[in-house]
Enzyme design. Structure first.
Site, PDB file in Angstrom:
ATOM      1  N   ARG A  34      82.277  32.667  17.004  1.00  0.00           N
ATOM      2  CA  ARG A  34      82.627  33.064  15.635  1.00  0.00           C
ATOM      3  C   ARG A  34      81.728  34.229  15.186  1.00  0.00           C
ATOM      4  O   ARG A  34      82.168  35.372  15.127  1.00  0.00           O
ATOM      5  CB  ARG A  34      82.481  31.836  14.692  1.00  0.00           C
ATOM      6  CG  ARG A  34      83.106  32.016  13.315  1.00  0.00           C
ATOM      7  CD  ARG A  34      82.260  32.781  12.328  1.00  0.00           C
ATOM      8  NE  ARG A  34      80.959  32.202  12.104  1.00  0.00           N
ATOM      9  CZ  ARG A  34      79.978  32.817  11.435  1.00  0.00           C
ATOM     10  NH1 ARG A  34      80.171  34.033  10.952  1.00  0.00           N
ATOM     11  NH2 ARG A  34      78.805  32.253  11.276  1.00  0.00           N
ATOM     12  N   ASP A  35      80.457  33.956  14.925  1.00  0.00           N
ATOM     13  CA  ASP A  35      79.564  35.005  14.414  1.00  0.00           C
ATOM     14  C   ASP A  35      79.423  36.119  15.445  1.00  0.00           C
ATOM     15  O   ASP A  35      79.286  37.297  15.089  1.00  0.00           O
ATOM     16  CB  ASP A  35      78.188  34.390  14.100  1.00  0.00           C
ATOM     17  CG  ASP A  35      77.466  35.107  12.976  1.00  0.00           C
ATOM     18  OD1 ASP A  35      77.994  36.107  12.473  1.00  0.00           O
ATOM     19  OD2 ASP A  35      76.366  34.666  12.590  1.00  0.00           O
ATOM     20  N   HIS A  88      69.373  35.982  12.451  1.00  0.00           N
ATOM     21  CA  HIS A  88      69.798  37.147  13.234  1.00  0.00           C
ATOM     22  C   HIS A  88      68.525  37.838  13.724  1.00  0.00           C
ATOM     23  O   HIS A  88      67.503  37.833  13.040  1.00  0.00           O
ATOM     24  CB  HIS A  88      70.674  38.068  12.387  1.00  0.00           C
ATOM     25  CG  HIS A  88      72.058  37.510  12.173  1.00  0.00           C
ATOM     26  ND1 HIS A  88      73.167  37.999  12.814  1.00  0.00           N
ATOM     27  CD2 HIS A  88      72.490  36.477  11.424  1.00  0.00           C
ATOM     28  CE1 HIS A  88      74.242  37.304  12.453  1.00  0.00           C
ATOM     29  NE2 HIS A  88      73.856  36.366  11.606  1.00  0.00           N
ATOM     30  N   HIS A 118      69.564  29.957  10.448  1.00  0.00           N
ATOM     31  CA  HIS A 118      70.572  30.826  11.078  1.00  0.00           C
ATOM     32  C   HIS A 118      69.965  32.229  11.089  1.00  0.00           C
ATOM     33  O   HIS A 118      70.087  32.984  10.124  1.00  0.00           O
ATOM     34  CB  HIS A 118      71.848  30.758  10.235  1.00  0.00           C
ATOM     35  CG  HIS A 118      72.965  31.636  10.689  1.00  0.00           C
ATOM     36  ND1 HIS A 118      74.052  31.175  11.403  1.00  0.00           N
ATOM     37  CD2 HIS A 118      73.193  32.967  10.501  1.00  0.00           C
ATOM     38  CE1 HIS A 118      74.886  32.166  11.635  1.00  0.00           C
ATOM     39  NE2 HIS A 118      74.391  33.273  11.100  1.00  0.00           N
ATOM     40  N   CYS A 123      77.434  40.717  11.396  1.00  0.00           N
ATOM     41  CA  CYS A 123      78.343  40.396  10.291  1.00  0.00           C
ATOM     42  C   CYS A 123      79.067  41.674   9.897  1.00  0.00           C
ATOM     43  O   CYS A 123      78.423  42.677   9.580  1.00  0.00           O
ATOM     44  CB  CYS A 123      77.578  39.839   9.092  1.00  0.00           C
ATOM     45  SG  CYS A 123      78.627  39.614   7.630  1.00  0.00           S
TER      46      CYS A 123
END
Ligand code: HMG
Ligand code: MG
Length: 306
Positions: free
Chosen positions: A19-20, A213, A211, A244
């Site tokens: 997903r991400d 990055h 979460h 994103c």
């Protein structure tokens, strides 16, 4: 550093690459290739995985086939398959796709939130009303994200207290856990300690996930701060795939192999087979057709001369 006895003995890795990771790829990845990635990750021992997004295709074209991906995956018992879900329409799709979990998402900064979902934060929370309660009633688990906790690409510094209010709102509404997003990978360890001091004094540890990055290479340092604070769920993306689409400059999440290598090396169990995970990273690289940045992905699990 906290003595080893104070660190958690087990960590749950929440895999977000399908997903991400993939949401940021401009060339459309074939549905069967996405399915292959999910299955390779599960083969490696991943037991919580976000397989796609039930968002508007004109906003994130790469996720258009999330429904199909869910249908094609050979499900394994004991694995939680999740999908990102912004509104009631998303929940409808998630239920039809038979996922185990949906994830709602809101940003701690207004500008990122509006760029990401075309709504104010207040309107976004309103859009979750026909999602969170009904999803729980239908037997799904619901997870929440609070993005831009460490900084916003448009507004700069973000007040963590605003993020905590949103996290508490999501938990009260029925989310079992809120994952705090360093969406653009700007966080540093003392900042992480401050954010976690605030959150751990307000919420049970199991309700908080990180979460991170890894845009500036600080994600693992922030994981260590998280471990010392007692956090036991970390999101990661195999080979460091991702970003994103509505956060310029966001790189991939912390690479799952780097997380697992570090945790297992510290004696913290993950239930993941690092060799097989590395193989899944090769699948990720093959399906996107470009080199991926994860450190263990590039260096190998072990390459010391014998
Ligand atoms: P909008 O344009 O304001 O909404 O988008 P709308 O209600 O006017 O709908 C527009 C069109 O989308 C309509 O179709 C709807 O039917 C359709 P049309 O009539 O034009 O043909 N639509 C949908 N289609 C499929 N599934 C749906 C859905 N909803 C509406 N669920 C909306 C609002 C929220 C839908 C849009 O802004 C959107 O989908 N945004 C998603 C953005 C996104 O996925 N961003 C990346 C994920 S977040 C992230 O990466 C951060 C995270 O990783 C944590 C971190 O790093 O911090 C989670
Ligand atoms: Mg993210």
């Amino acid at each position: 550093m906290a003595p080893a006895s104070k660190l958690p003995s087990h960590v749950s890795v929440y895999e977000v690459s399908p997903r991400d990771g993939l949401q940021n790829e401009s060339a459309q990845v074939a549905t069967h290739a996405k399915v292959r990635l999910v299955e390779a990750l599960v083969d490696a021992g991943i037991s919580r995985i976000e397989v796609g997004s039930f968002v508007a295709a004109k906003w994130v074209p790469q996720m258009v086939d999330a429904d199909e991906v869910c249908k094609m995956i050979e499900r394994r018992p004991g694995v939680t398959y999740a999908g990102l879900c912004p509104n009631a329409r998303g929940l409808h799709r998630a239920l039809a796709a038979n996922v185990d979990e949906v994830a709602v998402f809101v940003s701690a900064s207004e500008t990122h939130n509006s760029k990401n979902v075309n709504k104010t934060i207040r309107q976004t929370l309103k859009a979750f009303e026909p999602v969170i309660g009904p999803a729980v009633e239908a037997g799904l688990k619901v997870r929440g994200y609070v993005s831009t906790m460490w900084g916003c690409p448009y507004e700069g510094d973000v007040d963590p207290k605003r993020g905590l209010e949103l996290a508490e709102h999501l938990i009260d509404a029925g989310c079992y856990q809120v994952s705090l997003g360093d969406t653009i990978g700007v966080g540093t360890p003392i900042q992480t300690e401050k954010i976690l001091d605030l959150f751990t004094s307000a919420l049970p540890l199991a309700q908080i996930a990180l979460h991170l990055h890894d845009t500036r290479g600080t994600a693992l340092a922030n994981v260590l701060v998280g471990l010392q604070a007692g956090i036991t769920t970390f999101d990661a993306s195999v080979a460091g795939l991702g970003g994103c689409p509505y956060a310029p400059g966001a790189a991939g999440n912390l690479a799952t192999e780097d997380l697992v290598y570090t945790l297992e090396g510290m004696g913290i169990a993950t239930g993941i087979d690092l060799e097989k995970l590395w193989q899944a990273g090769q699948v990720a690289e093959a399906i996107v057709g470009r080199e991926l940045p994860g450190k263990v992905h590039r260096a190998g699990v072990r390459s010391l001369a014998k």
